[in-house]
Write a protein that holds these residues in place. Structure first.
Motif, PDB file in Angstrom:
ATOM      1  N   TYR A 348       5.351  37.429  71.868  1.00  0.00           N
ATOM      2  CA  TYR A 348       4.665  37.300  70.420  1.00  0.00           C
ATOM      3  C   TYR A 348       3.174  37.814  70.446  1.00  0.00           C
ATOM      4  CZ  TYR A 348       8.935  35.014  68.759  1.00  0.00           C
ATOM      5  OH  TYR A 348      10.251  34.869  68.423  1.00  0.00           O
ATOM      6  N   VAL A 349       2.457  37.556  71.443  1.00  0.00           N
ATOM      7  CA  VAL A 349       1.156  37.894  71.589  1.00  0.00           C
ATOM      8  C   VAL A 349       1.001  39.528  71.670  1.00  0.00           C
ATOM      9  CG1 VAL A 349      -0.732  37.781  73.108  1.00  0.00           C
ATOM     10  CG2 VAL A 349       0.647  35.842  72.748  1.00  0.00           C
ATOM     11  N   LYS A 350       2.058  40.179  72.289  1.00  0.00           N
ATOM     12  CA  LYS A 350       2.157  41.594  72.433  1.00  0.00           C
ATOM     13  C   LYS A 350       2.227  42.109  71.068  1.00  0.00           C
ATOM     14  CE  LYS A 350       3.539  42.117  77.353  1.00  0.00           C
ATOM     15  NZ  LYS A 350       4.688  42.768  78.158  1.00  0.00           N
ATOM     16  N   SER A 351       3.310  41.695  70.426  1.00  0.00           N
ATOM     17  CA  SER A 351       3.487  42.174  69.031  1.00  0.00           C
ATOM     18  C   SER A 351       2.588  41.921  67.865  1.00  0.00           C
ATOM     19  CB  SER A 351       5.106  41.903  68.887  1.00  0.00           C
ATOM     20  OG  SER A 351       5.084  40.238  68.516  1.00  0.00           O
ATOM     21  N   GLY A 352       1.652  41.035  68.193  1.00  0.00           N
ATOM     22  CA  GLY A 352       0.733  40.738  67.439  1.00  0.00           C
ATOM     23  C   GLY A 352       0.974  39.382  66.403  1.00  0.00           C
ATOM     24  N   GLN A 353       2.198  38.890  66.788  1.00  0.00           N
ATOM     25  CA  GLN A 353       2.584  37.814  66.015  1.00  0.00           C
ATOM     26  C   GLN A 353       2.536  36.393  66.286  1.00  0.00           C
ATOM     27  OE1 GLN A 353       6.933  38.504  65.181  1.00  0.00           O
ATOM     28  NE2 GLN A 353       6.613  40.523  65.982  1.00  0.00           N
ATOM     29  N   ASP A 354       1.489  36.236  67.416  1.00  0.00           N
ATOM     30  CA  ASP A 354       1.387  34.963  67.902  1.00  0.00           C
ATOM     31  C   ASP A 354       0.653  33.780  66.906  1.00  0.00           C
ATOM     32  OD1 ASP A 354      -0.751  36.807  68.100  1.00  0.00           O
ATOM     33  OD2 ASP A 354      -2.003  35.110  69.266  1.00  0.00           O
ATOM     34  N   GLU A 355       0.120  34.192  65.859  1.00  0.00           N
ATOM     35  CA  GLU A 355      -0.349  33.348  64.767  1.00  0.00           C
ATOM     36  C   GLU A 355       0.756  33.029  63.944  1.00  0.00           C
ATOM     37  OE1 GLU A 355      -3.163  31.851  65.160  1.00  0.00           O
ATOM     38  OE2 GLU A 355      -3.813  32.792  66.764  1.00  0.00           O
ATOM     39  N   ARG A 416      15.280  42.650  69.248  1.00  0.00           N
ATOM     40  CA  ARG A 416      15.488  43.919  69.291  1.00  0.00           C
ATOM     41  C   ARG A 416      16.350  44.131  68.015  1.00  0.00           C
ATOM     42  NH1 ARG A 416      17.383  44.059  74.243  1.00  0.00           N
ATOM     43  NH2 ARG A 416      19.664  44.016  73.704  1.00  0.00           N
ATOM     44  N   LYS A 417      17.301  43.318  67.836  1.00  0.00           N
ATOM     45  CA  LYS A 417      18.042  43.720  66.622  1.00  0.00           C
ATOM     46  C   LYS A 417      17.479  43.317  65.340  1.00  0.00           C
ATOM     47  CE  LYS A 417      22.958  43.197  68.380  1.00  0.00           C
ATOM     48  NZ  LYS A 417      24.119  42.829  68.013  1.00  0.00           N
ATOM     49  N   ALA A 418      16.466  42.342  65.124  1.00  0.00           N
ATOM     50  CA  ALA A 418      15.789  41.926  64.147  1.00  0.00           C
ATOM     51  C   ALA A 418      15.053  43.091  63.491  1.00  0.00           C
ATOM     52  CB  ALA A 418      15.006  40.681  64.155  1.00  0.00           C
ATOM     53  N   ASN A 419      14.342  43.752  64.647  1.00  0.00           N
ATOM     54  CA  ASN A 419      13.273  44.865  64.417  1.00  0.00           C
ATOM     55  C   ASN A 419      14.168  46.004  63.884  1.00  0.00           C
ATOM     56  OD1 ASN A 419      11.168  43.403  65.516  1.00  0.00           O
ATOM     57  ND2 ASN A 419      11.398  44.165  67.452  1.00  0.00           N
TER      58      ASN A 419
END
Length: 421
Positions: A348-355, A416-419
């Protein structure tokens, strides 16, 4: 200790002194699969070597070990305090000693406050029957047998009354908690569990006490000698879990995670999801217990602790301590800290979604359990009772390490599928 001859074995090591089981309960206890693996399990030697001379902890190294092989029982409690965000790995021994002493003073001040209202708190005893009537009036002593203590005057303060009314329910749950362990043959140990739960309930009237909190708190009482340390470890665990226990007349907090579970299965295994929907099980209510008490019923005691620490290590966020303590330094977004995150959180951190994300690995562990029973559920489940029966058969037959490994795979597949959608 009489009746405690049976000891779990850990990789050939006798666990005498860790989690002995009462001899008459041996047949009912799920077998333990966890093994201490040289070079993989975090040992006491490796743990102590991870600190610098002044006390800074190499959390990246520690997480790597835990995610590979769990934690040796002799150090579980002190490692958990870091995993749950109780202490900052970047602090010194002196700083942590000051913080620990401050927290202990705070806890015992709260305990004294509760003791003034109910003298049984801290007495080594506890209640399993009502100590006051629901309208706040004293109970007649003659109507209550074998009661240790009763409220003598009427109570008008709603918060105090609400707290007093739940103390007997806490007591009833305490005597049922891990009763196969020799540790709880001692009434004083049961009373410590009751004290911590009672004090937590007093401090958190918005959540109160909900059955299942006892299962989360019990290991902390066993692992940490000082009651105050056990309280703070439990309090940190509840920071992650408290919303699951929030209930109203129309909803349960755990429904958020059940909704997430439904979304995960629908994405990664639409056929199974549709089958459960057809059985009127699309709300996944059969998974409530797994999520509420983090698989305590599905695993042996030691395996459940292994699963917890694996999940907490994989979900570890180095900013938790700062966010819990609301420190002046605030949270750090330095990309160089990436290796200090657990495997699950790092994605999530890598994708910027950690917050933004509110997913927990537990949801994906439940999904992994459902996937292991996929064929049987599709072939044999003709109703919800069948689903419950099939899942009930997993108790003691799950491997915590494999469950976490499969959960990560399902998480990867889900993202992967959600994206793509």
């Amino acid at each position: 200790m009489i009746g405690c001859e049976f000891m779990w074995k850990l990789g050939g090591e006798d666990l005498q002194g860790y989690f002995p089981v009462r001899s008459e309960c041996q047949a009912d206890v799920p077998r333990t699969r966890f093994k201490s693996r040289a070079g993989k399990t975090l040992s006491a030697r490796r743990w102590h070597a991870a600190f610098t001379e002044d006390g800074h902890l190499d959390m990246e190294r520690v997480l790597r070990r835990i995610q590979r092989g769990g934690i040796h029982p002799s150090i579980k409690g002190e490692v958990w305090e870091f995993l749950l965000g109780g202490y900052d790995p970047d602090s010194t021994f002196d700083e942590r000693t000051k913080l620990r002493n401050h927290r202990r003073e705070q806890y015992y001040a709260w305990k004294e406050e509760c003791q003034k209202m109910v003298p049984l708190v801290g007495s080594g005893k506890f209640v399993t029957m009502a100590i006051i009537a629901e309208d706040g009036q004293p109970l007649e002593e003659s109507s209550v047998e074998n009661q240790e203590w009763l409220v003598k005057t009427s109570v008008t303060d709603k918060r105090v009354l609400q707290w007093m009314l739940v103390l007997s329910q806490i007591g009833l749950d305490v005597i049922r908690t891990d009763r196969y362990l020799c540790f709880y043959e001692s009434e004083s140990n049961q009373a410590r569990l009751w004290d911590v739960l009672a004090i937590y309930t007093w401090l958190n009237p918005d959540i109160g006490y909900v059955q299942g909190m006892n299962d989360i708190c019990s290991p902390m009482i066993i692992l940490l000698e000082d009651e105050a340390d056990a309280f703070w470890c439990f309090e940190r665990a509840m920071r992650r879990l408290r919303e699951n226990f929030r209930t109203t007349e129309t909803s349960m907090g755990v429904q958020t995670q059940l909704g997430m579970l439904s979304q995960v299965i629908q994405t990664v295994d639409p056929r199974l999801h549709q089958h459960l929907e057809d059985l009127d099980g699309g709300e996944y209510l059969f998974a409530i217990r797994m999520l509420m008490v983090l698989f305590r019923r599905e695993f042996s005691f030691l395996d459940a602790l292994y699963l917890w620490e694996m999940m907490w290590a994989m979900e570890y966020n180095p900013n938790n301590f700062a966010s819990y303590e609301k420190t002046e330094n605030g949270t750090k977004q330095d990309p160089r800290l990436l290796k200090q995150y657990g495997k699950f959180e790092r994605k999530y951190v890598k994708s910027g979604q950690d917050e933004q994300h509110h997913n927990t690995l537990a949801v994906f562990v439940v999904a992994s359990v459902l996937e292991t029973k996929n064929k049987r559920l599709l072939k044999e489940a003709k109703g919800l009772d069948d689903v419950v029966q099939i899942l009930g058969g997993i108790a003691g037959n799950l491997d915590a390490r494999k469950a976490c490994k499969e959960a990560l795979k399902i998480h990867e597949k889900f993202l992967r599928k959600a994206n793509k959608q």
